[in-house]
Design a protein around this motif. Structure first.
Motif, PDB file in Angstrom:
ATOM      1  N   PRO A 140       0.824  -1.209   0.000  1.00  0.00           N
ATOM      2  CA  PRO A 140       0.000   0.000   0.000  1.00  0.00           C
ATOM      3  C   PRO A 140       0.862   1.265   0.000  1.00  0.00           C
ATOM      4  CG  PRO A 140      -0.883  -1.583   1.566  1.00  0.00           C
ATOM      5  CD  PRO A 140       0.416  -2.148   1.084  1.00  0.00           C
ATOM      6  N   GLY A 141       0.574   2.193  -0.900  1.00  0.00           N
ATOM      7  CA  GLY A 141       1.349   3.414  -1.022  1.00  0.00           C
ATOM      8  C   GLY A 141       2.578   3.272  -1.880  1.00  0.00           C
ATOM      9  N   GLY A 142       2.785   2.089  -2.467  1.00  0.00           N
ATOM     10  CA  GLY A 142       3.985   1.836  -3.257  1.00  0.00           C
ATOM     11  C   GLY A 142       4.075   2.654  -4.530  1.00  0.00           C
ATOM     12  N   ASP A 143       2.972   3.306  -4.927  1.00  0.00           N
ATOM     13  CA  ASP A 143       2.987   4.140  -6.132  1.00  0.00           C
ATOM     14  C   ASP A 143       3.228   5.615  -5.808  1.00  0.00           C
ATOM     15  OD1 ASP A 143       0.631   4.504  -4.783  1.00  0.00           O
ATOM     16  OD2 ASP A 143      -0.669   4.398  -6.544  1.00  0.00           O
ATOM     17  N   ALA A 144       3.707   5.913  -4.622  1.00  0.00           N
ATOM     18  CA  ALA A 144       3.998   7.298  -4.247  1.00  0.00           C
ATOM     19  C   ALA A 144       5.056   7.877  -5.190  1.00  0.00           C
ATOM     20  CB  ALA A 144       4.493   7.359  -2.803  1.00  0.00           C
ATOM     21  N   PRO A 145       4.986   9.172  -5.497  1.00  0.00           N
ATOM     22  CA  PRO A 145       5.929   9.764  -6.451  1.00  0.00           C
ATOM     23  C   PRO A 145       7.376   9.690  -6.009  1.00  0.00           C
ATOM     24  CG  PRO A 145       4.647  11.471  -5.331  1.00  0.00           C
ATOM     25  CD  PRO A 145       4.011  10.164  -4.995  1.00  0.00           C
ATOM     26  N   ASN A 146       7.636   9.723  -4.699  1.00  0.00           N
ATOM     27  CA  ASN A 146       9.018   9.644  -4.219  1.00  0.00           C
ATOM     28  C   ASN A 146       9.431   8.217  -3.866  1.00  0.00           C
ATOM     29  OD1 ASN A 146       7.207   9.764  -2.065  1.00  0.00           O
ATOM     30  ND2 ASN A 146       8.718  10.624  -0.656  1.00  0.00           N
ATOM     31  N   CYS A 147       8.793   7.252  -4.514  1.00  0.00           N
ATOM     32  CA  CYS A 147       9.203   5.842  -4.440  1.00  0.00           C
ATOM     33  C   CYS A 147       9.612   5.426  -5.846  1.00  0.00           C
ATOM     34  CB  CYS A 147       8.062   4.974  -3.906  1.00  0.00           C
ATOM     35  SG  CYS A 147       8.472   3.212  -3.778  1.00  0.00           S
ATOM     36  N   VAL A 148      10.905   5.311  -6.086  1.00  0.00           N
ATOM     37  CA  VAL A 148      11.431   5.051  -7.430  1.00  0.00           C
ATOM     38  C   VAL A 148      12.331   3.819  -7.399  1.00  0.00           C
ATOM     39  CG1 VAL A 148      11.315   7.471  -8.123  1.00  0.00           C
ATOM     40  CG2 VAL A 148      13.382   6.611  -7.008  1.00  0.00           C
ATOM     41  N   SER A 149      12.422   3.119  -8.504  1.00  0.00           N
ATOM     42  CA  SER A 149      13.202   1.884  -8.557  1.00  0.00           C
ATOM     43  C   SER A 149      14.694   2.183  -8.539  1.00  0.00           C
ATOM     44  CB  SER A 149      12.854   1.095  -9.821  1.00  0.00           C
ATOM     45  OG  SER A 149      13.382   1.723 -10.975  1.00  0.00           O
ATOM     46  N   GLY A 150      15.451   1.197  -8.091  1.00  0.00           N
ATOM     47  CA  GLY A 150      16.897   1.343  -8.061  1.00  0.00           C
ATOM     48  C   GLY A 150      17.492   1.508  -9.447  1.00  0.00           C
ATOM     49  N   VAL A 151      16.905   0.839 -10.451  1.00  0.00           N
ATOM     50  CA  VAL A 151      17.403   0.946 -11.821  1.00  0.00           C
ATOM     51  C   VAL A 151      17.247   2.373 -12.328  1.00  0.00           C
ATOM     52  CG1 VAL A 151      17.066   0.161 -14.195  1.00  0.00           C
ATOM     53  CG2 VAL A 151      16.913  -1.477 -12.317  1.00  0.00           C
ATOM     54  N   ARG A 204      13.311  18.057  -6.801  1.00  0.00           N
ATOM     55  CA  ARG A 204      13.279  16.850  -5.992  1.00  0.00           C
ATOM     56  C   ARG A 204      13.845  15.678  -6.799  1.00  0.00           C
ATOM     57  NH1 ARG A 204       7.202  17.803  -3.573  1.00  0.00           N
ATOM     58  NH2 ARG A 204       7.828  19.098  -1.773  1.00  0.00           N
ATOM     59  N   PRO A 205      14.539  14.761  -6.133  1.00  0.00           N
ATOM     60  CA  PRO A 205      15.196  13.669  -6.881  1.00  0.00           C
ATOM     61  C   PRO A 205      14.224  12.836  -7.704  1.00  0.00           C
ATOM     62  CG  PRO A 205      15.209  13.264  -4.509  1.00  0.00           C
ATOM     63  CD  PRO A 205      14.808  14.682  -4.696  1.00  0.00           C
ATOM     64  N   GLU A 206      12.992  12.651  -7.213  1.00  0.00           N
ATOM     65  CA  GLU A 206      12.062  11.820  -7.990  1.00  0.00           C
ATOM     66  C   GLU A 206      11.688  12.464  -9.317  1.00  0.00           C
ATOM     67  OE1 GLU A 206       9.397  13.804  -4.742  1.00  0.00           O
ATOM     68  OE2 GLU A 206      11.425  12.987  -4.923  1.00  0.00           O
ATOM     69  N   ALA A 207      11.661  13.810  -9.364  1.00  0.00           N
ATOM     70  CA  ALA A 207      11.350  14.491 -10.622  1.00  0.00           C
ATOM     71  C   ALA A 207      12.465  14.277 -11.635  1.00  0.00           C
ATOM     72  CB  ALA A 207      11.127  15.978 -10.379  1.00  0.00           C
ATOM     73  N   ALA A 257       5.402  10.021   0.107  1.00  0.00           N
ATOM     74  CA  ALA A 257       5.660   9.149   1.255  1.00  0.00           C
ATOM     75  C   ALA A 257       6.509   9.897   2.275  1.00  0.00           C
ATOM     76  CB  ALA A 257       6.369   7.884   0.801  1.00  0.00           C
ATOM     77  N   LYS A 258       6.064   9.870   3.524  1.00  0.00           N
ATOM     78  CA  LYS A 258       6.830  10.514   4.589  1.00  0.00           C
ATOM     79  C   LYS A 258       7.481   9.496   5.526  1.00  0.00           C
ATOM     80  CE  LYS A 258       2.897  11.072   7.778  1.00  0.00           C
ATOM     81  NZ  LYS A 258       2.112  12.047   8.576  1.00  0.00           N
ATOM     82  N   ALA A 259       7.069   8.236   5.421  1.00  0.00           N
ATOM     83  CA  ALA A 259       7.666   7.187   6.259  1.00  0.00           C
ATOM     84  C   ALA A 259       7.413   5.825   5.620  1.00  0.00           C
ATOM     85  CB  ALA A 259       7.100   7.224   7.676  1.00  0.00           C
ATOM     86  N   LEU A 260       8.309   4.910   5.919  1.00  0.00           N
ATOM     87  CA  LEU A 260       8.151   3.520   5.497  1.00  0.00           C
ATOM     88  C   LEU A 260       7.857   2.684   6.728  1.00  0.00           C
ATOM     89  CD1 LEU A 260       8.369   1.191   3.400  1.00  0.00           C
ATOM     90  CD2 LEU A 260      10.819   1.085   3.957  1.00  0.00           C
ATOM     91  N   ARG A 261       6.712   2.029   6.732  1.00  0.00           N
ATOM     92  CA  ARG A 261       6.350   1.171   7.852  1.00  0.00           C
ATOM     93  C   ARG A 261       6.919  -0.223   7.620  1.00  0.00           C
ATOM     94  NH1 ARG A 261       0.583   2.317   9.537  1.00  0.00           N
ATOM     95  NH2 ARG A 261       1.745   4.139  10.291  1.00  0.00           N
ATOM     96  N   ASP A 283      12.518  10.649   2.943  1.00  0.00           N
ATOM     97  CA  ASP A 283      12.192  11.610   1.895  1.00  0.00           C
ATOM     98  C   ASP A 283      12.209  10.946   0.526  1.00  0.00           C
ATOM     99  OD1 ASP A 283      12.128  13.947   3.662  1.00  0.00           O
ATOM    100  OD2 ASP A 283      14.280  13.594   3.847  1.00  0.00           O
ATOM    101  N   LEU A 284      12.896   9.813   0.443  1.00  0.00           N
ATOM    102  CA  LEU A 284      12.990   9.070  -0.813  1.00  0.00           C
ATOM    103  C   LEU A 284      13.100   7.590  -0.488  1.00  0.00           C
ATOM    104  CD1 LEU A 284      13.315   9.268  -3.954  1.00  0.00           C
ATOM    105  CD2 LEU A 284      15.790   9.200  -3.556  1.00  0.00           C
ATOM    106  N   VAL A 285      12.291   6.781  -1.164  1.00  0.00           N
ATOM    107  CA  VAL A 285      12.319   5.322  -0.990  1.00  0.00           C
ATOM    108  C   VAL A 285      12.740   4.705  -2.318  1.00  0.00           C
ATOM    109  CG1 VAL A 285      11.007   3.257  -0.404  1.00  0.00           C
ATOM    110  CG2 VAL A 285      10.504   5.421   0.740  1.00  0.00           C
ATOM    111  N   VAL A 286      13.754   3.856  -2.275  1.00  0.00           N
ATOM    112  CA  VAL A 286      14.277   3.249  -3.492  1.00  0.00           C
ATOM    113  C   VAL A 286      14.245   1.726  -3.346  1.00  0.00           C
ATOM    114  CG1 VAL A 286      16.179   3.165  -5.135  1.00  0.00           C
ATOM    115  CG2 VAL A 286      15.808   5.231  -3.761  1.00  0.00           C
ATOM    116  N   PRO A 287      13.221   1.067  -3.897  1.00  0.00           N
ATOM    117  CA  PRO A 287      13.226  -0.395  -3.873  1.00  0.00           C
ATOM    118  C   PRO A 287      14.150  -0.958  -4.954  1.00  0.00           C
ATOM    119  CG  PRO A 287      11.211   0.428  -4.895  1.00  0.00           C
ATOM    120  CD  PRO A 287      11.971   1.624  -4.420  1.00  0.00           C
ATOM    121  N   ALA A 288      15.067  -1.837  -4.547  1.00  0.00           N
ATOM    122  CA  ALA A 288      15.936  -2.554  -5.476  1.00  0.00           C
ATOM    123  C   ALA A 288      15.660  -4.037  -5.270  1.00  0.00           C
ATOM    124  CB  ALA A 288      17.393  -2.214  -5.218  1.00  0.00           C
TER     125      ALA A 288
END
Length: 462
Positions: A291-302, A350-353, A419-423, A447-452
């Protein structure tokens, strides 16, 4: 001399075996009477026995008498002539490219001599590149499964195969060694979609057999993930360009800035070429399926690494959380830690942009950047991370925090939609299966979540 032995007695001493269990170690004490005591030969201390590779410890059952015929055929040892088995060496068997590792190591060691007029470095280079045309690149970034299979692990430690391979490749670049041109042309033409290491290696092998090879790549420069996924401090660009040029000089054609399915149709390639090879790699990162994984500041490692390697992103966020435990995750945390952040940013900065290719950072603004807090979480214990151990150690030395046995639950979204926090929740792997610890959930500010957490191919247009 006369030796008399009294009845043995048993004594017990407490000990602590593996896994912290307590217990008692029983030993048999023999009281022996003798006329003389002969001390061991000088020089064979316990330290010598532990260090000396030729020292063989006593094994249970060594004193048992075996019939001569049984001794001959005991496992892999024999008192008869050796039996030669045709089998791939474990280093070569562990190599995805099937390199003749033992072959070029024998050349390096001087056991196999080069032909007259050829240096041993060039001779080893020719043997190595028979299977893999990128010794300098692979020596730097290959995770080296060959070293895991090395027989020397049974003695003291593996041979530093990576280092030798890198030396062979670097020497070839310095000596401007080239590949031989094909002796004949077959008249066949192959279209290769993708100009990464797979596509380039395929073009190399095709040209060796006299087939024409044309590479189609959507980017401006060759290299694929080796250029746009691996940071330059790990993969020097001059090394990559040099090994790629050696293949292009064999007569390989390239069409850059050309995406199949957009700039040229797949059907057209089928008409113009005798065969088509898809070598598109896995340049699309997987999303975070929570849930919330489509937040703009959640970007892939690639995508994160591509923005950095394309020199569009010059700084990142203040608090970065990376999810994963592989090579991509290691590169992300190192880059994020080194880039740092700036205190006040416009929404477009912002880095996601930047990562989503909506804008680019101003180099001058990056001059005021400060350090970033970078945290890596992995759902398994840290020691089970697939990344190389030395990369984990290096990241920690640079100030990256790493926590294992944490699984993401959801992204906590703020009023601005970011996203302001990762639970996360603590997990346990005691019985080989992941189980969550009840009541252990907590939030990690970010401030930034990067799933790899994995990659896949981008099949858009195909």
């Amino acid at each position: 001399s006369m030796i008399t032995r009294t009845a043995p007695t048993l004594s017990a001493a407490p000990y602590r075996p593996a896994e912290g269990r307590s217990g008692y170690l029983c030993r048999q004490t023999l009281k022996v009477e003798c006329d003389a005591i002969i001390k061991p030969t000088a020089g064979y201390s316990h330290k010598t026995m532990d260090d000396k590779l030729t020292f063989r410890r006593y094994s249970d059952g060594d004193h048992d008498y075996k019939r001569w015929s049984e001794d001959i055929f005991n496992e892999d040892t024999s008192y008869k002539c050796p039996t030669y088995v045709h089998k791939t060496p474990p280093c070569q068997g562990s190599c995805p490219s099937g390199e003749d590792i033992r072959g070029w190591l024998q050349i390096v060691r001087g056991i196999e001599k080069p032909p007259a007029g050829v240096s041993w470095q060039e001779y080893a280079f020719r043997r190595s590149t028979d299977a893999n045309p990128f010794p300098s690149m692979m020596g730097r970034v290959c995770p080296a499964p060959c070293q895991e299979g090395c027989n020397r692990n049974e003695v003291e430690d593996f041979v530093g195969i990576n280092s030798v391979e890198q030396y062979i490749g670097d020497h070839a670049l310095q000596a401007n060694l080239s590949f031989e041109q094909p002796q004949h042309e077959s008249g066949k033409r192959v279209a290769i979609i993708g100009g990464g290491v797979a596509g380039m290696a395929a073009a190399y092998q095709l040209r060796r057999q006299g087939h024409g090879a044309t590479i189609f790549d959507e980017r401006a420069e060759l290299g694929g993930m080796s250029r746009y996924g691996i940071p330059g401090y790990r993969m020097p660009r001059d090394v990559m360009d040099g090994e790629n040029k050696r293949i292009l000089d064999m007569g390989v054609e390239v069409q850059m800035n050309t995406r199949v399915g957009r700039d040229i149709s797949f059907e057209q390639l089928e008409k113009d070429y005798d065969a088509i090879l898809l070598a598109i790699g896995a340049q699309q990162g997987r999303t975070l399926n929570i849930p919330g994984g489509d937040a703009p500041n959640c970007v892939s490692g690639v995508a994160f690494l591509a923005a950095f390697n394309e020199e569009r992103m010059h700084y990142t966020a203040e608090k970065v959380v990376v999810i994963g435990g592989g090579d991509t995750a290691m590169d992300v945390i190192s880059v994020a830690r080194r880039l740092g952040h700036i205190k006040t940013t416009h929404e477009n900065d912002r880095p996601e942009a930047v990562i989503r290719n909506l804008t680019a950072h101003d180099v001058a603004t990056a001059a005021s950047r400060e350090g970033s807090e970078v945290l890596l979480i992995y759902r398994r214990p840290i020691e089970q991370m697939p990344a190389a151990e030395h990369e984990v150690i290096t990241a920690e030395q640079e100030g990256v925090k790493i926590r294992g046995s944490l699984a993401p639950v959801e992204l906590v979204i703020g009023e601005d939609g970011r996203a302001k926090a990762l639970r996360v929740v603590e997990v346990d792997w005691t019985h080989g299966k992941m189980t969550t610890k009840e009541g252990s959930e907590f939030d990690i500010e970010c401030d930034l979540v990067v799933p790899a957490v994995g990659q896949s191919g981008d099949l858009t247009g195909l």
